[in-house]
Design an enzyme around this catalytic site. Structure first.
Site, PDB file in Angstrom:
ATOM      1  N   HIS A  12     -21.503 -14.376  65.622  1.00 34.93           N
ATOM      2  CA  HIS A  12     -21.001 -14.956  66.882  1.00 34.93           C
ATOM      3  C   HIS A  12     -22.093 -15.714  67.536  1.00 34.93           C
ATOM      4  O   HIS A  12     -23.025 -15.524  67.566  1.00 34.93           O
ATOM      5  CB  HIS A  12     -20.426 -13.781  67.321  1.00 34.93           C
ATOM      6  N   ASP A  15     -12.863 -10.340  64.336  1.00 37.42           N
ATOM      7  CA  ASP A  15     -12.081 -10.811  63.136  1.00 37.42           C
ATOM      8  C   ASP A  15     -12.240 -10.052  62.249  1.00 37.42           C
ATOM      9  O   ASP A  15     -11.251 -10.118  61.294  1.00 37.42           O
ATOM     10  CB  ASP A  15     -11.949 -12.196  63.000  1.00 37.42           C
TER      11      ASP A  15
HETATM   12  C1  LIG Z   1     -18.832 -17.512  64.234  1.00 37.99           C
HETATM   13  C2  LIG Z   1     -19.999 -18.850  64.040  1.00 37.99           C
HETATM   14  C3  LIG Z   1     -19.083 -19.994  63.586  1.00 37.99           C
HETATM   15  C4  LIG Z   1     -21.028 -18.991  65.178  1.00 37.99           C
HETATM   16  O1  LIG Z   1     -21.778 -20.114  64.475  1.00 37.99           O
HETATM   17  P1  LIG Z   1     -23.137 -20.608  65.110  1.00 37.99           P
HETATM   18  O2  LIG Z   1     -23.356 -19.721  66.403  1.00 37.99           O
HETATM   19  O3  LIG Z   1     -22.946 -21.939  65.090  1.00 37.99           O
HETATM   20  O4  LIG Z   1     -24.013 -20.122  64.249  1.00 37.99           O
HETATM   21  P2  LIG Z   1     -24.842 -20.805  62.837  1.00 37.99           P
HETATM   22  O5  LIG Z   1     -23.496 -21.064  62.092  1.00 37.99           O
HETATM   23  O6  LIG Z   1     -25.595 -21.987  63.251  1.00 37.99           O
HETATM   24  O7  LIG Z   1     -25.707 -19.674  62.344  1.00 37.99           O
HETATM   25  C5  LIG Z   1     -26.924 -19.436  62.540  1.00 37.99           C
HETATM   26  C6  LIG Z   1     -27.774 -18.758  61.541  1.00 37.99           C
HETATM   27  O8  LIG Z   1     -27.059 -17.511  61.299  1.00 37.99           O
HETATM   28  C7  LIG Z   1     -26.388 -17.588  59.909  1.00 37.99           C
HETATM   29  N1  LIG Z   1     -25.132 -16.978  59.981  1.00 37.99           N
HETATM   30  C8  LIG Z   1     -24.196 -16.990  61.039  1.00 37.99           C
HETATM   31  N2  LIG Z   1     -23.024 -16.628  60.758  1.00 37.99           N
HETATM   32  C9  LIG Z   1     -23.215 -15.841  59.592  1.00 37.99           C
HETATM   33  C10 LIG Z   1     -22.460 -15.246  58.758  1.00 37.99           C
HETATM   34  N3  LIG Z   1     -21.085 -15.020  59.158  1.00 37.99           N
HETATM   35  N4  LIG Z   1     -22.640 -14.750  57.449  1.00 37.99           N
HETATM   36  C11 LIG Z   1     -24.131 -15.215  56.965  1.00 37.99           C
HETATM   37  N5  LIG Z   1     -25.001 -15.919  57.804  1.00 37.99           N
HETATM   38  C12 LIG Z   1     -24.510 -16.200  59.042  1.00 37.99           C
HETATM   39  C13 LIG Z   1     -26.451 -19.178  59.469  1.00 37.99           C
HETATM   40  O9  LIG Z   1     -26.138 -19.309  58.056  1.00 37.99           O
HETATM   41  C14 LIG Z   1     -27.562 -19.562  60.065  1.00 37.99           C
HETATM   42  O10 LIG Z   1     -28.626 -19.256  59.549  1.00 37.99           O
HETATM   43  P3  LIG Z   1     -30.069 -20.013  59.261  1.00 37.99           P
HETATM   44  O11 LIG Z   1     -30.674 -20.165  60.705  1.00 37.99           O
HETATM   45  O12 LIG Z   1     -30.761 -19.358  58.319  1.00 37.99           O
HETATM   46  O13 LIG Z   1     -29.567 -21.509  58.917  1.00 37.99           O
HETATM   47  C15 LIG Z   1     -20.616 -18.155  62.402  1.00 37.99           C
HETATM   48  O14 LIG Z   1     -21.188 -16.970  62.823  1.00 37.99           O
HETATM   49  C16 LIG Z   1     -19.623 -17.950  61.567  1.00 37.99           C
HETATM   50  O15 LIG Z   1     -19.211 -18.979  60.699  1.00 37.99           O
HETATM   51  N6  LIG Z   1     -19.050 -16.958  61.291  1.00 37.99           N
HETATM   52  C17 LIG Z   1     -17.802 -16.630  60.292  1.00 37.99           C
HETATM   53  C18 LIG Z   1     -16.696 -17.207  60.679  1.00 37.99           C
HETATM   54  C19 LIG Z   1     -16.289 -16.159  61.833  1.00 37.99           C
HETATM   55  O16 LIG Z   1     -16.110 -14.878  61.557  1.00 37.99           O
HETATM   56  N7  LIG Z   1     -15.450 -16.652  62.771  1.00 37.99           N
HETATM   57  C20 LIG Z   1     -14.817 -16.021  64.014  1.00 37.99           C
HETATM   58  C21 LIG Z   1     -15.643 -16.087  65.177  1.00 37.99           C
HETATM   59  S1  LIG Z   1     -14.928 -14.821  66.367  1.00 37.99           S
END
Ligand SMILES: CC(C)(COP(=O)(O)OP(=O)(O)OC[C@H]1O[C@@H](n2cnc3c(N)ncnc32)[C@H](O)[C@@H]1OP(=O)(O)O)[C@@H](O)C(=O)NCCC(=O)NCCS
Length: 379
Positions: free
Chosen positions: A261, A315
């Site tokens: 998140h 979720d």
């Molecule tokens: C929610 C979300 C979009 C937040 O994204 P964000 O704050 O932009 O975080 P980032 O995508 O930049 O991720 C930061 C780091 O954590 C990792 N990471 C984040 N969420 C991850 C996940 N669900 N699984 C594995 N790795 C994850 C990324 O790969 C990244 O790693 P790095 O620094 O080595 O490249 C992201 O965690 C995600 O895609 N989660 C899965 C979808 C989900 O459950 N969404 C519902 C949210 S309520």
């Protein structure tokens, strides 16, 4: 030459002052108007929580009774709106049907003068009251079944369940569905809320605001995640496969759906309370295999992804609960919208109180002074 710093995803960039909800991502704290969401999920109901979000304080007994009456009163759909829903392709995604129906609702209930506080409040009631009816109607109609009329003697959650399944929920099922609506009702400046505020800042009408927010909620990185959690658990298949699957997924830099998140760096408090309430339902239905798999995935992921602050979000478990209630996967995100509409509308009303149209900057990285080559001189 621009010296502006780009913050992809507007991470950590405030876009509004808001008094609606608050997250402390390190302490696993989420408050609606200052009240902890776990308390609301256990003690309140969706109707009361919606009032709290929209108006800022808990309602008096009289206010809640009147609000509840109004919501029940506005549940029905005009037959033309039902016809419109009937005409939508049954193979489409229910989120698209919901977005189309909400946009169309703006034509049935013109509310373009957003300086009219009474009209704004009526629109808010209509939207909150009718979204469950639209979702249930599309769901029934796409399978060739008649849409079920709402029942005035049932509360918001129980009536929604009734319109989907033509039977009343058990008390445990009603409670967990109501809690799911409360837990998804608001979450600070998430993508769909921001998109609703941007649309609202143009002084567009509330139906357009909500349909724009619904469109934004559709994507798998936002509302669509709980559907994908179940696909992921299907792929994992067995408890023994959890660790090897996770290690391979992490090695391939795959995102684990329902985890991580932008704000929470610990387990999402909504996931914790949802699990607690879900146990009452599982006592009736039996614990689904997907739940056992998810708990094992959470345990193994704590060692692998925990150090990066990646833990289950709401979720991760909400889809499993919906599945246990017999709700099909493609309705998970529409149910999210049925809940979040309260938060979107609270933000819309807040935006209007001190509005300025959103007009951010960009950092231009394109070309300049490119000559126009006439078509006949081009290859
Ligand atoms: C929610 C979300 C979009 C937040 O994204 P964000 O704050 O932009 O975080 P980032 O995508 O930049 O991720 C930061 C780091 O954590 C990792 N990471 C984040 N969420 C991850 C996940 N669900 N699984 C594995 N790795 C994850 C990324 O790969 C990244 O790693 P790095 O620094 O080595 O490249 C992201 O965690 C995600 O895609 N989660 C899965 C979808 C989900 O459950 N969404 C519902 C949210 S309520």
């Amino acid at each position: 030459m621009s010296q502006m710093e780009l913050r992809p995803g507007l991470a950590d960039v405030p876009v509004a002052e808001s008094a609606i909800s608050y997250i402390d991502g390190k302490r696993a704290r989420l408050e609606y108007r200052g009240i902890a969401v776990e308390i609301l999920a256990r003690e309140s109901c969706f109707e009361e929580t919606a009032w709290l979000l929209l108006r800022g304080d808990l309602p008096t007994q009289r206010e809640l009774a009147e609000f509840d009456y109004q919501l029940r009163h506005h549940r029905r759909l005009k037959y033309k709106l039902k016809d419109l829903i009937k005409c939508l392709p049954e193979t489409g995604h229910p989120m698209d049907a919901l977005q189309a129906a909400v946009a169309a609702m703006g034509m049935f209930y013109p509310a373009r003068d957003v300086t009219d506080a009474k009209s704004n409040w009526e629109s808010a009631i209509r939207l909150i009251a009718k979204l469950p009816t639209v979702v249930a109607a599309y769901h029934r109609l796409r399978f060739g079944d008649e849409a079920i009329d709402p029942r005035d003697d049932l509360d918001h959650a129980a009536n929604f369940y009734y319109m989907l399944f033509e039977r009343e929920p058990s008390p445990a099922v009603r409670k967990v569905l109501d809690a799911c609506l409360i837990l998804h009702a608001e979450h600070t400046m998430n993508a769909s809320t921001f998109s609703g505020r941007v649309t609202g800042s143009t002084l567009a009408d509330p139906y357009t605001v909500v349909s724009s927010a619904i469109g934004t909620l559709t994507g798998p990185l936002h509302g669509g995640a709980n559907e994908e959690v179940l696909d992921m658990l299907d792929e994992i298949g067995s408890i023994e496969n959890v660790r090897p699957w996770l290690e391979e997924a992490v090695a391939k830099k795959r995102k684990i759906m329902g985890m991580g998140h932008r704000v929470y760096k610990v387990k999402d408090p909504r996931a914790t309370v949802l699990q607690e309430l879900a146990e009452h339902v599982f006592a009736e239905t039996g614990r689904p295999k997907t739940y056992e798999l998810a708990m094992e995935l959470e345990r193994v992921a704590a060692g692998i992804l925990g150090p990066k602050g990646i833990y289950p979000n709401v979720d991760f478990y909400s889809g499993i609960v919906y599945q246990a209630l017999g709700i099909p996967r493609d309705l998970f995100t529409p149910i999210f919208a049925v809940a979040r509409v309260a938060g979107w509308l609270a933000h819309w009303l807040e935006q209007l109180q001190n509005n300025r149209i959103f007009r951010p900057e960009q950092i231009y990285v394109g070309k300049h002074d490119v000559p126009y080559v006439p078509l006949e001189q081009r290859p």
